[in-house]
Design a protein around this motif. Structure first.
Motif, PDB file in Angstrom:
ATOM      1  N   MET A  38       0.836  -1.196   0.000  1.00  0.00           N
ATOM      2  CA  MET A  38       0.000   0.000   0.000  1.00  0.00           C
ATOM      3  C   MET A  38       0.874   1.250   0.000  1.00  0.00           C
ATOM      4  SD  MET A  38      -2.932  -1.445   0.091  1.00  0.00           S
ATOM      5  CE  MET A  38      -4.006  -0.075   0.416  1.00  0.00           C
ATOM      6  N   PHE A  39       0.384   2.290  -0.681  1.00  0.00           N
ATOM      7  CA  PHE A  39       1.111   3.546  -0.715  1.00  0.00           C
ATOM      8  C   PHE A  39       0.134   4.714  -0.807  1.00  0.00           C
ATOM      9  CE2 PHE A  39       0.655   2.236  -5.127  1.00  0.00           C
ATOM     10  CZ  PHE A  39       0.297   3.409  -5.790  1.00  0.00           C
ATOM     11  N   ALA A  40       0.666   5.900  -0.601  1.00  0.00           N
ATOM     12  CA  ALA A  40      -0.102   7.131  -0.783  1.00  0.00           C
ATOM     13  C   ALA A  40       0.668   8.026  -1.735  1.00  0.00           C
ATOM     14  CB  ALA A  40      -0.312   7.838   0.549  1.00  0.00           C
ATOM     15  N   GLY A  60      -2.989   3.963  -2.964  1.00  0.00           N
ATOM     16  CA  GLY A  60      -2.749   2.979  -3.999  1.00  0.00           C
ATOM     17  C   GLY A  60      -2.301   1.642  -3.472  1.00  0.00           C
ATOM     18  N   MET A  61      -2.311   0.684  -4.403  1.00  0.00           N
ATOM     19  CA  MET A  61      -1.845  -0.656  -4.105  1.00  0.00           C
ATOM     20  C   MET A  61      -1.000  -1.131  -5.288  1.00  0.00           C
ATOM     21  SD  MET A  61      -3.895  -4.161  -3.034  1.00  0.00           S
ATOM     22  CE  MET A  61      -5.320  -3.655  -3.921  1.00  0.00           C
ATOM     23  N   ALA A  62       0.200  -1.571  -4.977  1.00  0.00           N
ATOM     24  CA  ALA A  62       1.101  -2.153  -5.972  1.00  0.00           C
ATOM     25  C   ALA A  62       1.015  -3.667  -5.824  1.00  0.00           C
ATOM     26  CB  ALA A  62       2.528  -1.670  -5.748  1.00  0.00           C
ATOM     27  N   LEU A  63       0.562  -4.325  -6.875  1.00  0.00           N
ATOM     28  CA  LEU A  63       0.400  -5.778  -6.841  1.00  0.00           C
ATOM     29  C   LEU A  63       1.713  -6.466  -7.213  1.00  0.00           C
ATOM     30  CD1 LEU A  63      -3.101  -5.940  -8.526  1.00  0.00           C
ATOM     31  CD2 LEU A  63      -2.551  -6.067  -6.096  1.00  0.00           C
ATOM     32  N   PRO A  64       1.906  -7.709  -6.784  1.00  0.00           N
ATOM     33  CA  PRO A  64       3.168  -8.405  -7.028  1.00  0.00           C
ATOM     34  C   PRO A  64       3.566  -8.486  -8.504  1.00  0.00           C
ATOM     35  CG  PRO A  64       1.886  -9.608  -5.432  1.00  0.00           C
ATOM     36  CD  PRO A  64       1.002  -8.508  -5.950  1.00  0.00           C
ATOM     37  N   VAL A  84       4.448   2.274  -9.919  1.00  0.00           N
ATOM     38  CA  VAL A  84       4.272   3.291  -8.875  1.00  0.00           C
ATOM     39  C   VAL A  84       4.992   4.569  -9.260  1.00  0.00           C
ATOM     40  CG1 VAL A  84       3.784   1.727  -6.960  1.00  0.00           C
ATOM     41  CG2 VAL A  84       6.147   2.309  -7.496  1.00  0.00           C
ATOM     42  N   ASP A  85       6.151   4.428  -9.906  1.00  0.00           N
ATOM     43  CA  ASP A  85       6.901   5.607 -10.339  1.00  0.00           C
ATOM     44  C   ASP A  85       6.114   6.402 -11.371  1.00  0.00           C
ATOM     45  OD1 ASP A  85       9.054   5.054  -8.653  1.00  0.00           O
ATOM     46  OD2 ASP A  85      10.010   3.775 -10.152  1.00  0.00           O
ATOM     47  N   SER A  86       5.443   5.705 -12.277  1.00  0.00           N
ATOM     48  CA  SER A  86       4.625   6.369 -13.282  1.00  0.00           C
ATOM     49  C   SER A  86       3.470   7.122 -12.629  1.00  0.00           C
ATOM     50  CB  SER A  86       4.089   5.335 -14.277  1.00  0.00           C
ATOM     51  OG  SER A  86       3.196   5.935 -15.190  1.00  0.00           O
ATOM     52  N   ALA A  87       2.798   6.500 -11.664  1.00  0.00           N
ATOM     53  CA  ALA A  87       1.689   7.154 -10.966  1.00  0.00           C
ATOM     54  C   ALA A  87       2.176   8.406 -10.248  1.00  0.00           C
ATOM     55  CB  ALA A  87       1.045   6.185  -9.986  1.00  0.00           C
ATOM     56  N   VAL A  96       4.719   7.653  -1.057  1.00  0.00           N
ATOM     57  CA  VAL A  96       4.970   7.324   0.343  1.00  0.00           C
ATOM     58  C   VAL A  96       4.454   5.902   0.568  1.00  0.00           C
ATOM     59  CG1 VAL A  96       4.485   7.906   2.743  1.00  0.00           C
ATOM     60  CG2 VAL A  96       4.681   9.732   1.023  1.00  0.00           C
ATOM     61  N   TRP A  97       5.359   4.964   0.854  1.00  0.00           N
ATOM     62  CA  TRP A  97       4.958   3.587   1.134  1.00  0.00           C
ATOM     63  C   TRP A  97       4.323   3.506   2.513  1.00  0.00           C
ATOM     64  CZ3 TRP A  97       4.516   0.402  -2.706  1.00  0.00           C
ATOM     65  CH2 TRP A  97       5.342   0.533  -3.815  1.00  0.00           C
ATOM     66  N   LEU A  98       3.181   2.842   2.616  1.00  0.00           N
ATOM     67  CA  LEU A  98       2.476   2.714   3.887  1.00  0.00           C
ATOM     68  C   LEU A  98       2.735   1.371   4.555  1.00  0.00           C
ATOM     69  CD1 LEU A  98      -0.933   4.238   2.770  1.00  0.00           C
ATOM     70  CD2 LEU A  98       0.987   5.365   3.916  1.00  0.00           C
TER      71      LEU A  98
END
Length: 99
Positions: A38-40, A60-64, A84-87, A96-98
């Motif tokens: 999870m990230f913000a 957001g959520m980064a899937l495997p 995530v970098d693109s977003a 920010v990783w949660l």
């Protein structure tokens, strides 16, 4: 509605695992160690008084497998991204990783 009973216990309730750490470890094992993260996305700007303001613009959520999804804090606006970098880059936000 057939088959739905409000009094049935939740399938994710763990009495002996209140913080969910054992359940999380079990899911990580089932997934071969690769789990979603999870990230913000956070933006910073100056308000009318030139005071810095930090605001979460998406969760957001980064899937495997590399897929990434974000949603606005209001719960609307689901988006898919290549990474995530693109977003982060395309929204002009800090990642920010949660978890």
């Amino acid at each position: 509605m057939d088959g739905i009973h409000e009094s049935e216990p939740s399938s994710v309730y763990h009495v002996d695992d209140p913080d969910g750490s054992r359940a999380a470890a079990e899911v990580a094992e089932l997934a071969g160690g690769a789990v979603a993260r999870m990230f913000a996305l956070v933006q910073e700007y100056d308000d009318d008084n030139d005071e810095p303001v930090r605001e979460v613009v998406a969760y957001g959520m980064a899937l495997p497998g590399g897929h990434v999804m974000t949603v606005l804090p209001s719960g609307a606006g689901l988006s898919k991204w290549q990474s995530v970098d693109s977003a982060s880059r395309r929204t002009g936000s800090e990642l920010v990783w949660l978890v």
